[in-house]
Design an enzyme around this catalytic site. Structure first.
Site, PDB file in Angstrom:
ATOM      1  N   ASP A  13    -122.179  -7.486 111.511  1.00 51.95           N
ATOM      2  CA  ASP A  13    -121.720  -6.429 110.599  1.00 51.95           C
ATOM      3  C   ASP A  13    -122.159  -6.660 109.159  1.00 51.95           C
ATOM      4  O   ASP A  13    -121.455  -6.293 108.213  1.00 51.95           O
ATOM      5  CB  ASP A  13    -120.182  -6.278 110.657  1.00 51.95           C
ATOM      6  CG  ASP A  13    -119.694  -6.158 112.077  1.00 51.95           C
ATOM      7  OD1 ASP A  13    -120.286  -5.369 112.816  1.00 51.95           O
ATOM      8  OD2 ASP A  13    -118.744  -6.869 112.452  1.00 51.95           O
ATOM      9  N   GLY A  15    -124.713  -5.340 107.723  1.00 55.22           N
ATOM     10  CA  GLY A  15    -125.426  -4.183 107.163  1.00 55.22           C
ATOM     11  C   GLY A  15    -126.909  -4.224 107.513  1.00 55.22           C
ATOM     12  O   GLY A  15    -127.739  -3.669 106.789  1.00 55.22           O
ATOM     13  N   LYS A  16    -127.231  -4.857 108.636  1.00 50.94           N
ATOM     14  CA  LYS A  16    -128.639  -4.974 109.055  1.00 50.94           C
ATOM     15  C   LYS A  16    -129.262  -3.613 109.347  1.00 50.94           C
ATOM     16  O   LYS A  16    -130.407  -3.369 109.034  1.00 50.94           O
ATOM     17  CB  LYS A  16    -128.756  -5.799 110.353  1.00 50.94           C
ATOM     18  CG  LYS A  16    -128.277  -7.209 110.232  1.00 50.94           C
ATOM     19  CD  LYS A  16    -128.332  -7.906 111.570  1.00 50.94           C
ATOM     20  CE  LYS A  16    -127.315  -7.427 112.577  1.00 50.94           C
ATOM     21  NZ  LYS A  16    -125.920  -7.722 112.288  1.00 50.94           N
ATOM     22  N   ALA A  39    -123.111  -4.005 119.740  1.00 51.61           N
ATOM     23  CA  ALA A  39    -123.555  -3.809 118.361  1.00 51.61           C
ATOM     24  C   ALA A  39    -123.248  -2.391 117.921  1.00 51.61           C
ATOM     25  O   ALA A  39    -123.165  -1.484 118.753  1.00 51.61           O
ATOM     26  CB  ALA A  39    -125.057  -4.042 118.271  1.00 51.61           C
ATOM     27  N   GLY A  40    -123.092  -2.210 116.650  1.00 53.11           N
ATOM     28  CA  GLY A  40    -122.894  -0.860 116.132  1.00 53.11           C
ATOM     29  C   GLY A  40    -123.471  -0.789 114.740  1.00 53.11           C
ATOM     30  O   GLY A  40    -123.081  -1.557 113.868  1.00 53.11           O
ATOM     31  N   HIS A  41    -124.447   0.066 114.555  1.00 57.37           N
ATOM     32  CA  HIS A  41    -125.056   0.207 113.236  1.00 57.37           C
ATOM     33  C   HIS A  41    -124.783   1.611 112.719  1.00 57.37           C
ATOM     34  O   HIS A  41    -125.011   2.575 113.439  1.00 57.37           O
ATOM     35  CB  HIS A  41    -126.573   0.012 113.329  1.00 57.37           C
ATOM     36  CG  HIS A  41    -126.968  -1.377 113.705  1.00 57.37           C
ATOM     37  ND1 HIS A  41    -128.137  -1.678 114.327  1.00 57.37           N
ATOM     38  CD2 HIS A  41    -126.322  -2.544 113.534  1.00 57.37           C
ATOM     39  CE1 HIS A  41    -128.199  -2.981 114.525  1.00 57.37           C
ATOM     40  NE2 HIS A  41    -127.103  -3.527 114.062  1.00 57.37           N
ATOM     41  N   THR A  42    -124.300   1.690 111.506  1.00 56.30           N
ATOM     42  CA  THR A  42    -124.098   3.012 110.912  1.00 56.30           C
ATOM     43  C   THR A  42    -125.156   3.216 109.839  1.00 56.30           C
ATOM     44  O   THR A  42    -125.258   2.417 108.908  1.00 56.30           O
ATOM     45  CB  THR A  42    -122.690   3.107 110.279  1.00 56.30           C
ATOM     46  OG1 THR A  42    -121.746   2.708 111.263  1.00 56.30           O
ATOM     47  CG2 THR A  42    -122.386   4.517 109.813  1.00 56.30           C
ATOM     48  N   GLN A 225    -125.541  -8.455 116.107  1.00 53.78           N
ATOM     49  CA  GLN A 225    -124.521  -9.482 115.857  1.00 53.78           C
ATOM     50  C   GLN A 225    -124.996 -10.396 114.712  1.00 53.78           C
ATOM     51  O   GLN A 225    -125.689  -9.918 113.842  1.00 53.78           O
ATOM     52  CB  GLN A 225    -124.186 -10.292 117.112  1.00 53.78           C
ATOM     53  CG  GLN A 225    -123.431  -9.502 118.173  1.00 53.78           C
ATOM     54  CD  GLN A 225    -124.333  -8.679 119.063  1.00 53.78           C
ATOM     55  OE1 GLN A 225    -125.322  -9.167 119.574  1.00 53.78           O
ATOM     56  NE2 GLN A 225    -124.000  -7.431 119.248  1.00 53.78           N
ATOM     57  N   GLY A 303    -113.296  -0.279 116.408  1.00 56.79           N
ATOM     58  CA  GLY A 303    -112.353   0.203 115.398  1.00 56.79           C
ATOM     59  C   GLY A 303    -111.365  -0.866 114.933  1.00 56.79           C
ATOM     60  O   GLY A 303    -110.480  -0.601 114.122  1.00 56.79           O
ATOM     61  N   ARG A 304    -111.526  -2.115 115.425  1.00 56.92           N
ATOM     62  CA  ARG A 304    -110.577  -3.173 115.043  1.00 56.92           C
ATOM     63  C   ARG A 304    -110.758  -3.543 113.573  1.00 56.92           C
ATOM     64  O   ARG A 304    -111.894  -3.591 113.075  1.00 56.92           O
ATOM     65  CB  ARG A 304    -110.838  -4.441 115.873  1.00 56.92           C
ATOM     66  CG  ARG A 304    -110.514  -4.290 117.330  1.00 56.92           C
ATOM     67  CD  ARG A 304    -110.843  -5.561 118.093  1.00 56.92           C
ATOM     68  NE  ARG A 304    -112.279  -5.777 118.232  1.00 56.92           N
ATOM     69  CZ  ARG A 304    -112.817  -6.808 118.884  1.00 56.92           C
ATOM     70  NH1 ARG A 304    -112.042  -7.728 119.423  1.00 56.92           N
ATOM     71  NH2 ARG A 304    -114.120  -6.934 118.982  1.00 56.92           N
ATOM     72  N   LEU A 333    -122.495  -5.526  97.634  1.00 60.09           N
ATOM     73  CA  LEU A 333    -122.119  -6.080  96.327  1.00 60.09           C
ATOM     74  C   LEU A 333    -121.157  -5.142  95.600  1.00 60.09           C
ATOM     75  O   LEU A 333    -120.290  -5.574  94.851  1.00 60.09           O
ATOM     76  CB  LEU A 333    -123.373  -6.282  95.481  1.00 60.09           C
ATOM     77  CG  LEU A 333    -124.189  -7.514  95.899  1.00 60.09           C
ATOM     78  CD1 LEU A 333    -125.644  -7.344  95.556  1.00 60.09           C
ATOM     79  CD2 LEU A 333    -123.613  -8.765  95.249  1.00 60.09           C
ATOM     80  N   ASP A 334    -121.308  -3.845  95.859  1.00 57.31           N
ATOM     81  CA  ASP A 334    -120.448  -2.844  95.217  1.00 57.31           C
ATOM     82  C   ASP A 334    -118.985  -3.026  95.623  1.00 57.31           C
ATOM     83  O   ASP A 334    -118.083  -2.743  94.832  1.00 57.31           O
ATOM     84  CB  ASP A 334    -120.922  -1.432  95.589  1.00 57.31           C
ATOM     85  CG  ASP A 334    -121.115  -1.259  97.088  1.00 57.31           C
ATOM     86  OD1 ASP A 334    -121.756  -2.134  97.706  1.00 57.31           O
ATOM     87  OD2 ASP A 334    -120.611  -0.271  97.655  1.00 57.31           O
TER      88      ASP A 334
HETATM   89  P1  IMP Z   1    -118.981  -9.616 123.164  1.00 60.80           P
HETATM   90  O1  IMP Z   1    -120.313  -9.660 122.506  1.00 60.80           O
HETATM   91  O2  IMP Z   1    -118.466  -8.226 123.416  1.00 60.80           O
HETATM   92  O3  IMP Z   1    -118.920 -10.493 124.398  1.00 60.80           O
HETATM   93  O4  IMP Z   1    -117.898 -10.253 122.155  1.00 60.80           O
HETATM   94  C1  IMP Z   1    -117.932 -11.624 121.794  1.00 60.80           C
HETATM   95  C2  IMP Z   1    -117.590 -11.805 120.320  1.00 60.80           C
HETATM   96  O5  IMP Z   1    -118.630 -11.268 119.522  1.00 60.80           O
HETATM   97  C3  IMP Z   1    -116.319 -11.094 119.872  1.00 60.80           C
HETATM   98  O6  IMP Z   1    -115.721 -11.856 118.844  1.00 60.80           O
HETATM   99  C4  IMP Z   1    -116.844  -9.800 119.278  1.00 60.80           C
HETATM  100  O7  IMP Z   1    -115.942  -9.241 118.341  1.00 60.80           O
HETATM  101  C5  IMP Z   1    -118.106 -10.302 118.613  1.00 60.80           C
HETATM  102  N1  IMP Z   1    -119.113  -9.264 118.446  1.00 60.80           N
HETATM  103  C6  IMP Z   1    -119.925  -8.748 119.385  1.00 60.80           C
HETATM  104  N2  IMP Z   1    -120.747  -7.837 118.853  1.00 60.80           N
HETATM  105  C7  IMP Z   1    -120.473  -7.802 117.545  1.00 60.80           C
HETATM  106  C8  IMP Z   1    -121.058  -7.073 116.449  1.00 60.80           C
HETATM  107  O8  IMP Z   1    -122.000  -6.293 116.585  1.00 60.80           O
HETATM  108  N3  IMP Z   1    -120.488  -7.314 115.230  1.00 60.80           N
HETATM  109  C9  IMP Z   1    -119.492  -8.204 115.047  1.00 60.80           C
HETATM  110  N4  IMP Z   1    -118.932  -8.903 116.030  1.00 60.80           N
HETATM  111  C10 IMP Z   1    -119.426  -8.708 117.280  1.00 60.80           C
END
Ligand code: IMP
Length: 441
Positions: A13, A15-16, A39-42, A225, A303-304, A333-334
Site C-alpha cells: 500500500d 502507492g506503487k 493487491a489493490g491499486h487505486t 504487496q 476495507g480494513r 508527503l502531503d
Molecule cells: P494474503 O496475501 O491474502 O495471504 O495475506 C497475507 C498478509 O499480507 C496479510 O497480512 C494481508 O493483509 C497482507 N497483504 C496481502 N496483500 C496486501 C496488499 O496488497 N497490501 C497490504 N497488505 C497485503
C-alpha cells in the site's frame, strides 16, 4: 532494454500503482510478476478513480501492453469482473493489450475456502489474510498440483485430475478444518468460465518480454504487496505467499536477471500495515487516527483500517539491501502536513541492545524499542507543486536525510493522488530518461 522494476519497500500500500501509472507514459509494457487479487491499486486520473487488482497499472495508457506473468495467481472470476468494469469505464481491454501467461496458476473456489477455514481455525493467531485464496494457490503450485492457464486447453485431462484434487481438498476441509466442502460443479463452473472468457488472453509472457527486451522496448515490472510481506524475507509468518522482492520479476515473468536495469523502491513518508503481525514504529493515538483519516488508510481490497506508524529506516535499509534498490520514491508527503514534528526510527533496541537488522522471529520484532530522531514538520497544501525546489525546505531536508540514512537516494516525491502530483529531483536520471521528462521539471 531498459527495464525498470517498481516494488513496495514496506508492508504494501505504498502507492506503487500511481507511480507505475505515471512511469508507463514512457513504457511499452507493464508486467505483473507476483501476487494476485490480494493487491489493490487505486489510480486517479483527471479526478476519476480506477481500482485495479490483477490488471497491470499500465492499462489506462493506450500504447501500453499489459502482461500477467507466470508468478501471479489469478482468480478467474476476479479478473473477469475487473475486465468488465474497465470496459464499462471505456478502457479498451483486449487480448492485444492484456496477456496472461500460460504458466500462471488459477485460484479456484477451494483455495478461497481453505484460506478462510484456516484463518477461522487459527483464531487469535490468524495471519489476517485477504481471504482471496492466495496462500493455498501458491501451496498447490509448490505441491505441483495446481491448475495453470495452459491446462484450460486440455479440459478432459484437467477434469479427471480436478475430480481427485477436489476430493482431497474436501477431505482436508471437512476432516481437518471442520469446514464445509466445495461442490465439484462449483469448481468446474469456475474453470468453464475461465475457458469462455479468458482463454483468448492466454499467451507466452516470457517469449513476449524477451522479444520486447531485445528490440529495445521499455518495460515496467510492477510489484504488488511489499518487501516486509515477502514470503521468505518478510516478517514471517505474517507475510503473503509470494516473493515480493525485485528479484521475483525474473522468475515471475520468465526473463533473465541481466535485463533488470533499475530498481525503484516505493515507500510512504510513514508506514502502514494491514492484517496481523508486529509493527515496531506504530504511532500513538490520536496521531495514528489523524494519519489514517487524512491518508485514507483503509485496505483497498478488504476495507480494513490500516495500522499507522512512523517511517522505519531500519526496515527500509533491509528493503534497500534485499531488493538492490537504486532509487526511492516517497509518497503521501502531503498526509503528514501540519504535524509539528515528524519522527523517523533509525535504530532498533532489543532488550536494551542495538540490533543491526529486523529480527527473524515475530515475537522479537514485537519487543523492539524503536529509537527515533525528529524532523521539523511541514505545513500547508503543496499538492499543486510540480518542481522539486518548490517543495517546502523541511520536506526536501527530510527526503535527503532519509535517503542518506537508508543508503539509497530519494529522487521522487509524491504529494497527492493525481498523476501530476509526482515530482522528480535532478538525481532521478534513470527515471527521467525512462519517462522522458524535460530537464526543467
Ligand atoms: P494474503 O496475501 O491474502 O495471504 O495475506 C497475507 C498478509 O499480507 C496479510 O497480512 C494481508 O493483509 C497482507 N497483504 C496481502 N496483500 C496486501 C496488499 O496488497 N497490501 C497490504 N497488505 C497485503
Amino acid at each position: 532494454m531498459p527495464a525498470l522494476v517498481v516494488i513496495g519497500a514496506q508492508w504494501g500500500d505504498e502507492g506503487k500503482g500511481k507511480l507505475v501509472d505515471y512511469l508507463t507514459s514512457g513504457a511499452d509494457f507493464v508486467a505483473r510478476f507476483q501476487g494476485g487479487n490480494n493487491a489493490g491499486h487505486t489510480l486517479v486520473v483527471d479526478g476519476v478513480k480506477t481500482k485495479l487488482q490483477l490488471v497491470p497499472s499500465g492499462i489506462l495508457r493506450e500504447q501500453t501492453r499489459c502482461v500477467i506473468g507466470a508468478g501471479v495467481v489469478v482468480d478467474p472470476n476476479a479478473l473477469i469482473n475487473e475486465i468488465r468494469n474497465l470496459r464499462g469505464a471505456g478502457v479498451a481491454v483486449t487480448p492485444a493489450r492484456l496477456v496472461i501467461d500460460r504458466d500462471a496458476h488459477l485460484i479456484l473456489p477451494y483455495h478461497i475456502a481453505l484460506d478462510n477455514a484456516r484463518e477461522a481455525r487459527a483464531g487469535k493467531n490468524k495471519i489476517g489474510t485477504t481471504g482471496r485464496g492466495i496462500g493455498p494457490a501458491y501451496e498447490d503450485r509448490a505441491g505441483r498440483c495446481g491448475v495453470r492457464f495452459a491446462d484450460l486447453f486440455l479440459l478432459d485431462e484437467l477434469k479427471l485430475r480436478l475430480a481427485d484434487l477436489v476430493a482431497q481438498k474436501n477431505d482436508y476441509l471437512a476432516k481437518v478444518l471442520g469446514a464445509d466442502s466445495i461442490d465439484f460443479n462449483t469448481v468446474w463452473e469456475s474453470v468453464e468460465q475461465a475457458v469462455r472468457e479468458l482463454k483468448d488472453y492466454v499467451g507466452n509472457v516470457s517469449l513476449i518480454l524477451d522479444g520486447a527486451l531485445k528490440s529495445g522496448s521499455k518495460i515496467v515490472f510492477e510489484g504488488a504487496q511489499g518487501t516486509l510481506l515477502d514470503q521468505t524475507h518478510g516478517t514471517v509468518p505474517f507475510v503473503t505467499s509470494s516473493h515480493t522482492l525485485a528479484g521475483a520479476a525474473t522468475t515471475g515473468c520468465g526473463v533473465g536477471a541481466k535485463y533488470l536495469d533499475h530498481v525503484l523502491g516505493v515507500a510512504k513518508a510513514y508506514c502502514t500495515r494491514v492484517g496481523s503481525g508486529p509493527f515496531p514504529t506504530i504511532m500513538d493515538e490520536p496521531i495514528a487516527h489523524q494519519v489514517r483519516e487524512k491518508g485514507g488508510e483503509y485496505g483497498t481490497v478488504t476495507g480494513r483500517p490500516r495500522a499507522c506508524g512512523w517511517f522505519d529506516a531500519v526496515a527500509m535499509r533491509r528493503a534497500v539491501r534485499l531488493n538492490g534498490i537504486d532509487s526511492v520514491a516517497i509518497t503521501k508527503l502531503d498526509v503528514l502536513s501540519g504535524f509539528e514534528k515528524i519522527k523517523v526510527c533509525v535504530k532498533y533496541l532489543l532488550d536494551g541492545q542495538e540490533i543491526e537488522d529486523v529480527p527473524a522471529i515475530a515475537s522479537e520484532v514485537d519487543r523492539i524499542a524503536p529509537h527515533y530522531i525528529e524532523f521539523d514538520g511541514w505545513a500547508g497544501d503543496f499538492t499543486g507543486v510540480t518542481k522539486w525546489h518548490h517543495l517546502p525546505a523541511e520536506v526536501r531536508f527530510y527526503l535527503t536525510t532519509i535517503g542518506e540514512i537508508i543508503g539509497a537516494p530519494v529522487t521522487i516525491a509524491s504529494v497527492g493522488a493525481e498523476r501530476e502530483s509526482t515530482i522528480f529531483s535532478s538525481g532521478a536520471s534513470f527515471v527521467r530518461t525512462f519517462v522522458q521528462i524535460p530537464e526543467e521539471m
